[in-house]
Design an enzyme around this catalytic site. Structure first.
Site, PDB file in Angstrom:
ATOM      1  CD  GLU A 431       2.908   2.014  -4.236  1.00 48.54           C
ATOM      2  OE1 GLU A 431       3.062   1.527  -5.342  1.00 48.54           O
ATOM      3  OE2 GLU A 431       3.580   1.254  -2.995  1.00 48.54           O
TER       4      GLU A 431
HETATM    5  C1  BMA Z   1       5.935  -0.414  -3.987  1.00 51.37           C
HETATM    6  C2  BMA Z   1       4.443  -1.986  -4.256  1.00 51.37           C
HETATM    7  C3  BMA Z   1       4.871  -3.022  -5.533  1.00 51.37           C
HETATM    8  C4  BMA Z   1       6.549  -2.962  -5.570  1.00 51.37           C
HETATM    9  C5  BMA Z   1       7.015  -2.106  -4.681  1.00 51.37           C
HETATM   10  C6  BMA Z   1       8.435  -2.088  -5.197  1.00 51.37           C
HETATM   11  O1  BMA Z   1       5.112  -0.035  -4.988  1.00 51.37           O
HETATM   12  O2  BMA Z   1       3.178  -1.741  -3.793  1.00 51.37           O
HETATM   13  O3  BMA Z   1       4.568  -2.301  -6.554  1.00 51.37           O
HETATM   14  O4  BMA Z   1       7.360  -4.417  -6.306  1.00 51.37           O
HETATM   15  O5  BMA Z   1       7.166  -1.318  -3.995  1.00 51.37           O
HETATM   16  O6  BMA Z   1       9.071  -1.140  -5.866  1.00 51.37           O
END
Ligand code: BMA
Length: 839
Positions: A431
């Site tokens: 991300e």
């Molecule tokens: C995404 C994942 C994690 C996180 C999840 C829930 O951003 O990559 O970083 O735990 O969502 O928010």
């Protein structure tokens, strides 16, 4: 070659000299726990009471004996498979190594420092917090690291996780506590050897097809002298190839090309056998074998296909020439204290994935490059792995020592993992591309706006170097045949505004879709945002009551009690579960029911998403929900909890990830049935579409022959909702797909929201017939749930039951080596409930 074991491990706080027995591999927290010096860190809010541990330095000592013979060997090498993290290593009081990256493997010749008899090893672990505490000031700003719970750790605004090459989740996450560990987290041993040693073998799969596998053994050899050797490559079927080499003193790489005709290919779960070859590589002089190494791997071709198509640009995996729809989940580390994990934990997780008809797991970038056991099991069960490098939801520094460390870490891990057949893709990070959003000023998570132009440039430069230069360069050198994807999610590496992914980018790349849950959109939004590859989306639930009781007492059994809030790391998560529940379900009757209803809600949400993704194949070619597992007992998006207990959603995935499914999709005024199949061949089937009232009376029935297309999704039936059962809504629709007597799949569908279903006591009867549980009912039963005193697993759960229809359910105590439920038994203390009992 002799392996020398280190003994008498002891540890002490560095400023105390109070030595106690230690467990290695292990970590400070678990050693303190073993001596009752800290309370159970997972209980209640104890996490906050053990934060002092990471502000201290710690020492570990051990001894090892060297015989005369050991001393006479050419090399005495100490190998640390992993040190967490800032460690100085002393042998007999001489400093021999300074380690600074948890993910690296360290080895060195210790001959100059040792003697015959007893020798002493000391490892000095610097507090990772004190070690890095000045770094934000030196840099001049804080780097973004949204999940770093620095405030719990007492470092205020200072997000230190980004400076340490150490598992990011140790510093906290939105499902994880903050335990910044130190310790020898992987094996450490001493090897005494002479002559020649094979250091590494890479079986490069240059071209693999059904008729021929063209391979290459690339062998890294260290020799103490010049000599002529035979390099022998063989497999378990009698294949044998011998090649002669003259080797020099020092480290060198030898290459032996070889091929295997009509190889047994490795297939992912559902498509065939994940066949594994056992290759042996021996170095021999005359007839004496000097060194050997074994490599178990599957032969397959795998690639990520990104080509222009009618929807934009594809994003799918092609295995042995076949486009494969990926079904699975995101994996996080199975414990905050990694060294507590044993093989059983991994066996259970991967067997659960296989039993749930998954074919891919994503090793997400905020955890660790997993232990070898993980990948061995994925290889054995046909579970492909999307492998992130360990960078997540943060921006990282770009100074030379840091970049060098990253490069070495990548080399170590790529070399360690490249032979696993399961690894399908290397991905740079989680991300970060989308969060920073370099080429789109208004997009992203508001990070870049916190910095001035010089700082912005500096931060992006560091990103660019790591993810667009260092990592792909390492892969080009050490694992050139595998695809690399710089960040998940992303649209394309285009260096313009089209690069970054958002929830609405459905034409190319992969997506993390969080408008449901974080964005608080209704569940139905899952159907409107289907991308090319859904690599994340998720919905939270609480763990089951048994698990909650491991950290909370009866008095804490309230949605917003301090303990329940502490075991919820996603801000308003508890409230959010309740808000969504109110939208779709009746009020749960008590706290225990509320916990279970959160499972039903989660299962319903993820099921809706998965169905939307599967029925939109080939536009969408993969669905990995967030998240498979937990690292402690907590409310989270996981489908099985810290203890490996399956939530309802795990059962729903087992059902919805089957090779062939029928999906009922209700739009505004139409009901559409899809047959989705990941089987490669077409299947002639009969669709039986029935309408029942809640007493089990058949109101309507349609039968028609359908062709279930291989590796496709097809519409097999469509009807106006108003035309079904003359517009009645208190009915259950049942769609079954049959070939002969075999039911390929069946699915029940309700026309109204669960909260609008009039519930009556279903009067479920349970009978044991041979080794199976048979269930019948008198009135429609919704979300039937079976549970037992002892932990165990059913072949199905969280299903509906109609009067007049028998359900045969199998039970097993363990899914390990039993993914098809072939070893079953009758459960003890079985309790059967349904929605009627929860509201
Ligand atoms: C995404 C994942 C994690 C996180 C999840 C829930 O951003 O990559 O970083 O735990 O969502 O928010």
């Amino acid at each position: 070659m002799a392996k020398i074991v280190l003994q008498n491990w002891q540890f002490s706080q560095a400023d105390e000299e109070n030595w106690r027995q230690a467990t290695v591999p292990g970590c400070v927290h678990t050693d303190l726990l073993a001596h009752n010096l800290i309370p159970d860190p997972f209980y209640a809010k104890n996490e906050l009471d053990v934060q002092w541990v990471d502000k201290k330095d710690w020492e570990y000592t051990a001894t090892f004996q060297l015989s005369k013979q050991d001393m006479e060997e050419d090399v005495l090498e100490i190998v640390f498979e992993g040190l967490d993290t800032y460690a100085d290593v002393y042998i007999n009081n001489e400093k021999v190594l300074t380690a600074d990256n948890m993910f690296r493997r360290w080895n060195l010749d210790i001959q100059p420092y040792v003697h015959e008899g007893e020798n002493a090893l000391l490892i000095y672990f610097h507090s990772p917090i004190l070690h890095d505490i000045d770094k934000p000031d030196q840099l001049g700003y804080n780097l973004p690291a949204d999940n770093d719970h620095s405030e719990d750790g007492g470092t205020g605004e200072k997000k230190l996780s980004v400076f340490a090459r150490k598992a990011p989740y140790h510093y906290g996450w939105d499902w994880g506590p903050r335990f910044v560990t130190s310790g020898v987290w992987k094996e450490v041993y001493i090897e005494a050897w002479s002559d020649v040693k094979i250091k590494d073998v890479y079986i490069k799969q240059n071209k693999v097809a059904a008729d021929l596998a063209e391979l290459q053994a690339i062998v890294e050899v260290e020799s103490q002298a010049e000599k002529d050797i035979d390099l022998v490559v063989s497999d378990q079927h009698g294949f044998r190839r011998v090649e002669q080499f003259s080797i020099a003193k020092g480290i060198q790489t030898l290459e032996v090309p070889f091929s295997i005709a009509e190889p047994n290919l490795w297939w992912s779960n559902g498509l065939g056998d994940p066949y594994l070859y056992q290759f042996s590589i021996d170095i021999a002089e005359q007839d004496t074998v000097l060194s050997s190494k074994k490599v178990k791997t599957g032969l397959r071709s795998i690639r990520l296909v990104q080509e222009d198509d009618q929807y934009g640009k594809s994003f799918y995996f092609e295995l042995n020439g076949v486009p494969v729809f990926m079904k699975g989940a995101n994996h996080i580390p199975n414990d905050s204290f990694l060294t507590r994990l044993d093989k059983k934990n991994y066996q259970h997780e991967i067997a659960t994935a296989a039993a749930s008809n998954m074919n891919m797991l994503r090793v997400w970038g905020g955890g660790i490059y997993e232990y070898d056991e993980f990948y061995q099991l994925c290889d054995e069960h046909g579970i492909l792995v999307w492998q992130d490098f360990m960078f997540a939801c943060s921006m990282y520094p770009g100074d030379e020592p840091f970049l060098h460390s990253v490069r070495q870490e990548a080399i170590d891990n790529v070399k360690r993992l490249r032979n696993y057949a399961s690894i399908a893709l290397w991905c740079g990070n989680n991300e970060m591309d989308a969060a920073w959003s370099q080429y789109q000023e208004e997009a992203g998570w508001g990070w870049k706006q916190r910095y001035n132009m010089t700082q912005r440039e500096e931060i992006w430069q560091a990103y660019d170097k790591i993810f667009h230069q260092i990592l792909p360069d390492v892969l080009k050198e050490y694992d050139p045949l595998k695809d690399y994807w710089p960040s998940s999610p992303m649209q394309a590496l285009s260096s313009d505004e089209e690069q970054h992914a958002g929830s609405n980018t459905v034409k190319k790349g992969d997506i993390h879709y969080w408008d449901v849950w974080h964005g608080q959109k209704p569940l139905e939004a899952y159907k409107e945002h289907v991308g090319r590859f859904m690599s994340e989306y998720g919905f939270q639930s609480f763990p089951e009551e048994k698990t909650v009781r491991t950290y909370a007492e009866e008095k804490d059994f309230e949605l917003e009690s301090p303990v329940m809030l502490h075991h919820q790391k996603n801000g308003a998560g508890n409230r959010l579960i309740k808000t969504y529940m109110d939208l779709y379900y009746k009020e749960p009757k008590d706290f225990a029911a509320f916990l279970h209803l959160s499972h039903i809600l989660q299962a319903n949400a993820i099921r809706m998403a998965v169905e939307a993704h599967r029925m939109n194949m080939p536009q969408c070619m993969g669905t990995l929900y967030w998240q498979m597992n937990d690292c402690w007992p907590v409310a989270s998006w996981s489908s099985m909890d810290y203890y490996g207990r399956w939530k309802a959603v795990q059962y729903d995935m087992k059902d919805r990830f089957k090779q062939t499914v029928v999906i009922a999709d209700q739009g505004n005024d139409q009901l559409t049935l899809y047959a989705v199949s990941d089987q490669l061949e077409n299947q002639a089937a009969e669709l039986i579409f029935q309408v029942f009232d809640f007493e089990g009376n058949l109101l309507d029935e349609t039968r028609q022959n359908v062709e279930v297309q291989g590796n496709s999704s097809v519409v097999i039936y469509q009807e106006d909702v108003s035309a079904i059962a003359e517009g009645r809504s208190d009915v259950v629709l049942l769609a079954s797909l049959k070939t002969g007597d075999r039911v390929l799949d069946r699915v029940e569908h309700l026309l109204v929201k669960p909260k609008d279903v009039e519930l009556e006591n279903p009067r479920i009867s349970v009978e044991y017939v041979e080794d199976a549980i048979e269930l019948t009912c008198q009135h429609f039963a919704m979300n039937v749930w079976l549970e037992t005193e002892e932990d165990g697993y059913f072949d199905q759960n969280n299903f509906s039951l109609l009067p007049g229809q028998k359900k045969r359910v199998l039970f097993t105590e363990s899914v390990i080596d039993n993914v098809d439920f072939s070893q079953i038994k009758l459960p003890e203390g079985l309790v059967v409930k349904s929605m009627y009992d929860f509201v």
